[in-house]
Design an enzyme around this catalytic site. Structure first.
Site, short mmCIF file in Angstrom:
data_model
loop_
_atom_site.label_atom_id
_atom_site.label_comp_id
_atom_site.label_asym_id
_atom_site.label_seq_id
_atom_site.Cartn_x
_atom_site.Cartn_y
_atom_site.Cartn_z
N HIS A 173 -55.62 50.68 14.88
CA HIS A 173 -54.60 50.38 15.88
C HIS A 173 -54.15 51.70 16.51
CE1 HIS A 173 -51.54 47.14 17.09
NE2 HIS A 173 -51.30 48.18 17.88
N TYR A 191 -49.74 38.63 26.83
CA TYR A 191 -48.32 38.77 27.11
C TYR A 191 -47.90 38.20 28.45
CZ TYR A 191 -47.94 41.89 23.08
OH TYR A 191 -47.95 42.39 21.80
N ARG A 201 -49.85 40.34 9.81
CA ARG A 201 -50.85 41.24 10.36
C ARG A 201 -50.29 42.66 10.40
NH1 ARG A 201 -52.57 42.42 16.47
NH2 ARG A 201 -54.24 43.89 15.98
N ASN A 211 -54.72 39.07 22.22
CA ASN A 211 -53.38 39.60 22.46
C ASN A 211 -53.03 39.31 23.91
OD1 ASN A 211 -53.79 40.64 19.92
ND2 ASN A 211 -53.54 42.78 20.49
N GLU A 247 -57.15 46.03 20.66
CA GLU A 247 -57.08 46.33 22.09
C GLU A 247 -57.91 47.55 22.49
OE1 GLU A 247 -52.99 46.46 23.30
OE2 GLU A 247 -52.63 44.38 22.77
N GLU A 279 -51.45 38.67 18.99
CA GLU A 279 -50.19 39.22 19.52
C GLU A 279 -49.71 38.37 20.67
OE1 GLU A 279 -49.97 43.35 20.63
OE2 GLU A 279 -51.06 44.03 18.85
#
Length: 565
Positions: free
Chosen positions: A198, A388, A153, A386, A244, A455
């Site tokens: 992005h 985390y 990606r 995404n 995002e 992500e």
């Protein structure tokens, strides 16, 4: 067992193996032979009791974080494999790795300007050179091949293709660069997954009409997307429109954290988000109407979200706060796209009420027309996630003061458990079970969509040892939780993307925070890439397509740097 509780032993297979083979006791019984025999019998019974518990359901339980996350039902490691067609990938973005910021006709982006202010970036650093992937893309393909990855990606720099952001000036050198990268990936049997945006907006569009604050950007973005579909779509079959948008809207137009660095007034962040959603929908329809039949690709969006864990799962007030934060976070964009073309009801109600109490004549949250709702709804072929970290959540005291903002509007307080494993970033704690709970929530909330994890990763501060055991634990545990979501919960996760392929320019943190599977020496003009221990772990997982039953010993090797050569 509560997180961080250590008064009971973690019943991992390694603990029991050591207890059984390398821990012994010597008894000098003398005349009390019967007592000695009794003590030995008691110890044997204790050992057998632990062995019985730790092997319930089959092999002995294995925990990646045995001293922190050791709830038998939640945290026991699952040995199984992913679906055969599972897409293993890693990711980067154009501004973070390419460099060549003013080479071969490239235009200036908002991140070029933002990072050239030395007061805004750690150490006065910038992405002017970064990993130099504009010149070293072949090296990037080589490390993808080393890890046996199926996909890569990356993002396309809007200003490298269109220096002023419009199709009035097309930079053929930029087209050539991405053509070479895409062709090189395909020659290596690596699937290109392309992100159109992005965060690196052409500066001209920001100065011309305010960037994402002006609805004019919807057409310019659609033109850019159409150009990419035309020039690359014969080979690229996996597209992501936006990365995002929450970060773009909230941190770019609601605070001074990200470019363009506009301090919000409680309205700009929602206006930017409104136009981002429209732009996404326009690009999806362009592909659907003009390119899908011939090219046969898919188009989605990547949305970031932390899991919001209720402070007390049995407290309805905390559960409601958790759901509210998720609706304000990922639902802000996912609800219009995957549900009904409009914002979540809780967002509309709260922002409407707060706007009135703050003296506004109308809601600070823009409204979609009925025609726009129909245009937006259903405009994604998959949900890119995404993820985390996780936070605890509970209701916050209501705050109707001015200036308003997204945080006050959602009315939720969040925090970390201090015992959760830290990283090189203050906002990131390793909480593996959070990703499984988030995936379950997404399945239920958005009608069981296809999900690609676009992500997931872990940071460390520079200098970083190549034996990055913190990242190893993170990847091992998070990927295993994804496996559980697929196998035990029936979530349709189609692929996993590790962030990031290599250390890169980490926005306002510069090069001080490292997410890479490969280390990059930014002080060396040749920017050499060297694999970390986590790269070798990830390669093992990819080669096995998960976690084979017989891989206990291999996993233990990765968790103990003293055993790795």
């Amino acid at each position: 067992m509560a997180d961080g509780q250590t008064n009971q032993p973690a019943l991992s297979w390694t603990y029991m193996y050591n207890f059984a083979t390398s821990r012994g006791y010597t008894f000098h019984c003398n005349s009390r032979r019967s007592l000695c025999v009794m003590l030995i019998a008691v110890l044997l019974l204790v050992w057998m009791f632990y062995m019985a518990i730790s092997s319930i359901g089959g092999d002995s339980a294995f925990y990646v974080y045995p001293n922190i996350y050791n709830d038998a039902e939640r945290d026991t490691f699952l040995f199984d494999t992913f679906p055969e067609d599972f897409m293993w990938s890693s990711a980067t973005s154009a501004y973070q790795i390419e460099g060549g910021w003013n080479e071969d006709g490239k235009g200036v982006s908002i991140w070029d300007e933002f990072s050239h202010d030395p007061t805004l970036i750690y150490g006065g650093q910038s992405g002017d050179v970064a990993c130099d992937s504009y010149h070293k893309w072949r090296d990037d393909i080589e490390i993808l091949k080393e890890m046996k990855l199926k996909a890569y990606r990356f993002s396309i720099s809007w200003s490298r293709l269109l220096p002023d952001g419009t199709v009035n000036s097309i930079n053929e050198a930029g087209i050539r660069y991405y053509n070479e990268l895409i062709d090189g990936l395909l020659e290596a049997n690596i699937v290109p997954v392309v992100t159109l945006y992005h965060w690196d907006l052409p500066l001209n569009l920001h100065k011309k009409y305010g960037g994402w604050l002006n609805v004019a950007i919807v057409q310019d973005f659609n033109n850019f997307a159409k150009l990419c579909f035309m020039r690359f779509g014969d080979r690229v079959k996996n597209w992501i429109t936006l990365n995002e948008p929450w970060v773009v809207a909230q941190l770019g137009y609601g605070s001074f954290v990200k470019a363009p660095g506009i301090l919000g007034d409680g309205m700009k962040t929602y206006i930017a988000a409104h136009n981002l959603i429209k732009a996404h929908a326009a690009a999806w329809h362009t592909y659907d109407n003009e390119f899908r039949a011939k090219q046969g690709g898919i188009v989605g969006i990547s949305l970031n979200c932390d899991w919001a864990e209720p402070y007390k799962r049995t407290n309805p007030v905390d559960v409601e706060a958790s759901n509210r934060l998720l609706q304000f976070f990922i639902g802000w964009f996912a609800h219009p796209i995957f549900v009904d073309g409009d914002y979540p009801e809780i967002m509309k109600t709260r922002i409407d009420n707060k706007s009135r109490l703050q003296g506004y004549t109308e809601s600070r949250l823009p409204k979609f027309t009925e025609e726009e709702k129909q245009f937006i709804s259903g405009t994604s072929d998959f949900l890119g996630l995404n993820h985390y970290t996780t936070t605890y959540t509970a209701p916050a005291p209501e705050d109707n003061s001015v200036p308003p903002g997204w945080g006050k509007d959602n009315g939720v307080q969040k925090w970390f458990n201090k015992k959760w494993p830290g990283s090189g970033s203050g906002w990131l704690k390793g909480v593996p079970w959070g990703i499984r709970r988030l995936l379950e929530w997404l399945k239920e909330e958005y009608n069981d969509p296809d999900i690609y994890i676009t992500e997931n990763g872990f940071s460390a501060r520079e200098p970083e040892n190549l034996d990055d055991t913190g990242r190893v634990q993170y990847y091992m545990s998070y990927i295993n939780e994804v496996l559980k979501a697929i196998k035990l919960d029936g979530v349709k996760v189609k692929g996993y993307t590790a962030w990031s392929l290599m250390d890169n320019f980490e926005w306002a943190a510069g090069y001080s925070e490292r997410f890479g599977l490969y280390h990059v020496d930014f002080n060396n003009p040749s920017k050499p890439r060297r694999p970390k221990l986590s790269a070798k772990l990830y390669t093992t997982i990819v080669e096995n397509n998960g976690f084979q039953e017989e891989s206990h010993g291999t996993l233990e090797m990765y968790l103990d740097p003293n055993l790795f050569e």
